[in-house]
Write an enzyme that holds these catalytic residues in place. Structure first.
Site, mmCIF file in Angstrom:
data_model
loop_
_atom_site.group_PDB
_atom_site.id
_atom_site.type_symbol
_atom_site.label_atom_id
_atom_site.label_comp_id
_atom_site.label_asym_id
_atom_site.label_seq_id
_atom_site.Cartn_x
_atom_site.Cartn_y
_atom_site.Cartn_z
ATOM 1 N N ARG A 66 -9.870 5.954 10.973
ATOM 2 C CA ARG A 66 -8.419 5.747 10.931
ATOM 3 C C ARG A 66 -7.617 6.647 11.877
ATOM 4 O O ARG A 66 -6.526 6.274 12.286
ATOM 5 C CB ARG A 66 -7.903 5.956 9.499
ATOM 6 C CG ARG A 66 -8.452 4.948 8.483
ATOM 7 C CD ARG A 66 -7.962 3.541 8.751
ATOM 8 N NE ARG A 66 -8.371 2.601 7.737
ATOM 9 C CZ ARG A 66 -7.695 2.340 6.611
ATOM 10 N NH1 ARG A 66 -6.569 2.977 6.372
ATOM 11 N NH2 ARG A 66 -8.145 1.466 5.744
ATOM 12 N N ARG A 73 0.261 -1.810 7.463
ATOM 13 C CA ARG A 73 0.845 -0.585 6.915
ATOM 14 C C ARG A 73 1.821 0.103 7.865
ATOM 15 O O ARG A 73 2.495 1.068 7.470
ATOM 16 C CB ARG A 73 -0.264 0.405 6.519
ATOM 17 C CG ARG A 73 -1.210 -0.104 5.447
ATOM 18 C CD ARG A 73 -2.003 1.023 4.822
ATOM 19 N NE ARG A 73 -1.136 1.935 4.076
ATOM 20 C CZ ARG A 73 -1.557 3.054 3.492
ATOM 21 N NH1 ARG A 73 -2.852 3.397 3.579
ATOM 22 N NH2 ARG A 73 -0.726 3.826 2.825
ATOM 23 N N ASP A 80 0.798 -1.224 0.000
ATOM 24 C CA ASP A 80 0.000 0.000 0.000
ATOM 25 C C ASP A 80 0.830 1.274 0.000
ATOM 26 O O ASP A 80 0.286 2.375 0.134
ATOM 27 C CB ASP A 80 -0.931 0.020 1.216
ATOM 28 C CG ASP A 80 -2.131 -0.897 1.052
ATOM 29 O OD1 ASP A 80 -2.474 -1.204 -0.100
ATOM 30 O OD2 ASP A 80 -2.714 -1.315 2.068
ATOM 31 N N HIS A 139 -11.371 7.705 4.985
ATOM 32 C CA HIS A 139 -10.431 8.806 5.162
ATOM 33 C C HIS A 139 -11.122 10.113 4.771
ATOM 34 O O HIS A 139 -11.989 10.137 3.886
ATOM 35 C CB HIS A 139 -9.204 8.642 4.253
ATOM 36 C CG HIS A 139 -8.105 7.807 4.819
ATOM 37 N ND1 HIS A 139 -7.293 7.022 4.032
ATOM 38 C CD2 HIS A 139 -7.665 7.633 6.088
ATOM 39 C CE1 HIS A 139 -6.400 6.401 4.782
ATOM 40 N NE2 HIS A 139 -6.619 6.758 6.035
ATOM 41 N N CYS A 159 -5.033 9.936 -2.796
ATOM 42 C CA CYS A 159 -4.365 8.918 -1.985
ATOM 43 C C CYS A 159 -2.927 8.684 -2.444
ATOM 44 O O CYS A 159 -2.073 8.318 -1.649
ATOM 45 C CB CYS A 159 -5.133 7.595 -2.049
ATOM 46 S SG CYS A 159 -6.689 7.595 -1.138
#
Length: 277
Positions: A147, A97, A72, A176, A270
């Site tokens: 998150r 992550r 990612d 997000h 992103c």
């Protein structure tokens, strides 16, 4: 919606990470399906198209070297949030992550020589923070609910000496802030109201009465996961209705195709972290 307040700034700098190791090996958001194959070659081609588009608009691109085992990393927006040469580092929610944070720390400290603040609270950088330097003294809009720990908002305000407005996200598809809200220039935003709690919707209406409102269809097509220099707005090629709204508001939409990157739950924004030196 008011006209764009700031012309395109050719000196903007962005951080991107090539999707050399991109894959969907786990599911940490509703968009991810490990059973759906990823075409890495196509992902690289589409990502490079985004990079070339930003360069063509006059912006500078820094590259973060991808690391094996971190599929990612292409979503470079999540690694930190920076203002005036200070980078507030990320602390990822999901262990898959977590190692990405060190790669971003090395970049900001060693490559840029910036002040880097190690986070003590969970947050995912540019993914959950949006900066509007001309709004209310340089406001940071800060998302939470999926998150980012709201305690990180307090720490961010103390670190960067900017007012931070907390906004609660309530729809898992918009996990997000950058999937539900975008800074269009230094004082204007676009957002999808239903992605936020009723109280946060009221706050946004009060602070940004002339905001561009996006429908659920706009948001589901990643139409808010965009990068804007104040005039040109780079967004997903499938978000044609959103592009029309932006054009009607006086912006210049630039469409790019990122279908492979959508499989990981992200699009244009992103993949791009703004470097605010």
């Amino acid at each position: 919606m008011t006209s764009p307040s700031v012309a395109a700034d050719p000196s903007r700098s962005y951080l991107m990470c090539p999707p050399e190791h991109f894959a969907v090996e786990y599911a940490i958001n509703p968009w991810m399906d490990p059973g759906q194959p990823v075409d890495t070659e196509l992902a690289l081609k589409q990502w490079d198209g985004l990079r070339e588009t930003l360069i063509g608009l006059g912006h500078q691109i820094h590259l973060l070297p991808p690391r094996p085992g971190l599929p990612d990393m292409v979503y470079a927006a999540n690694g930190a949030f920076s203002v005036d040469g200070t980078a507030y580092g990320a602390r990822f929610t999901h262990p898959q992550r977590a190692p990405e944070a060190a790669a971003h720390r090395d970049f900001y400290q060693q490559q840029l020589g910036w002040r880097y603040v190690r986070p003590t609270e969970t947050n995912e950088g540019d993914g959950d923070f949006a900066y509007l330097p001309a709004a209310y003294g340089g406001t940071i809009l800060a998302g939470y609910g999926f998150r980012t720990d709201p305690d990180a908002h307090r720490r961010l305000q103390e670190t960067l000496s900017r007012p931070v407005v907390s906004l609660r996200l309530v729809d898992p598809l918009f996990y997000h802030l950058d999937t539900a809200l975008a800074a269009l220039d230094d004082e204007n935003i676009a957002y999808h109201p239903a992605a936020f709690s009723p109280a946060s919707q009221r706050v946004l209406r009060q602070l940004f009465p002339h905001a561009l409102l996006a429908s659920r269809a706009d948001a589901l097509s990643f139409g808010l996961n965009l990068v804007s220099d104040g005039r040109h707005v780079v967004l997903n090629s499938e978000a044609t209705t959103m592009a029309g709204k932006l054009a009607a508001a006086g912006y210049q939409p630039v469409l790019v195709e990122l279908t492979e990157l959508h499989k990981g739950g992200g699009s244009v924004k992103c993949c791009v972290a703004e470097l605010r030196g």
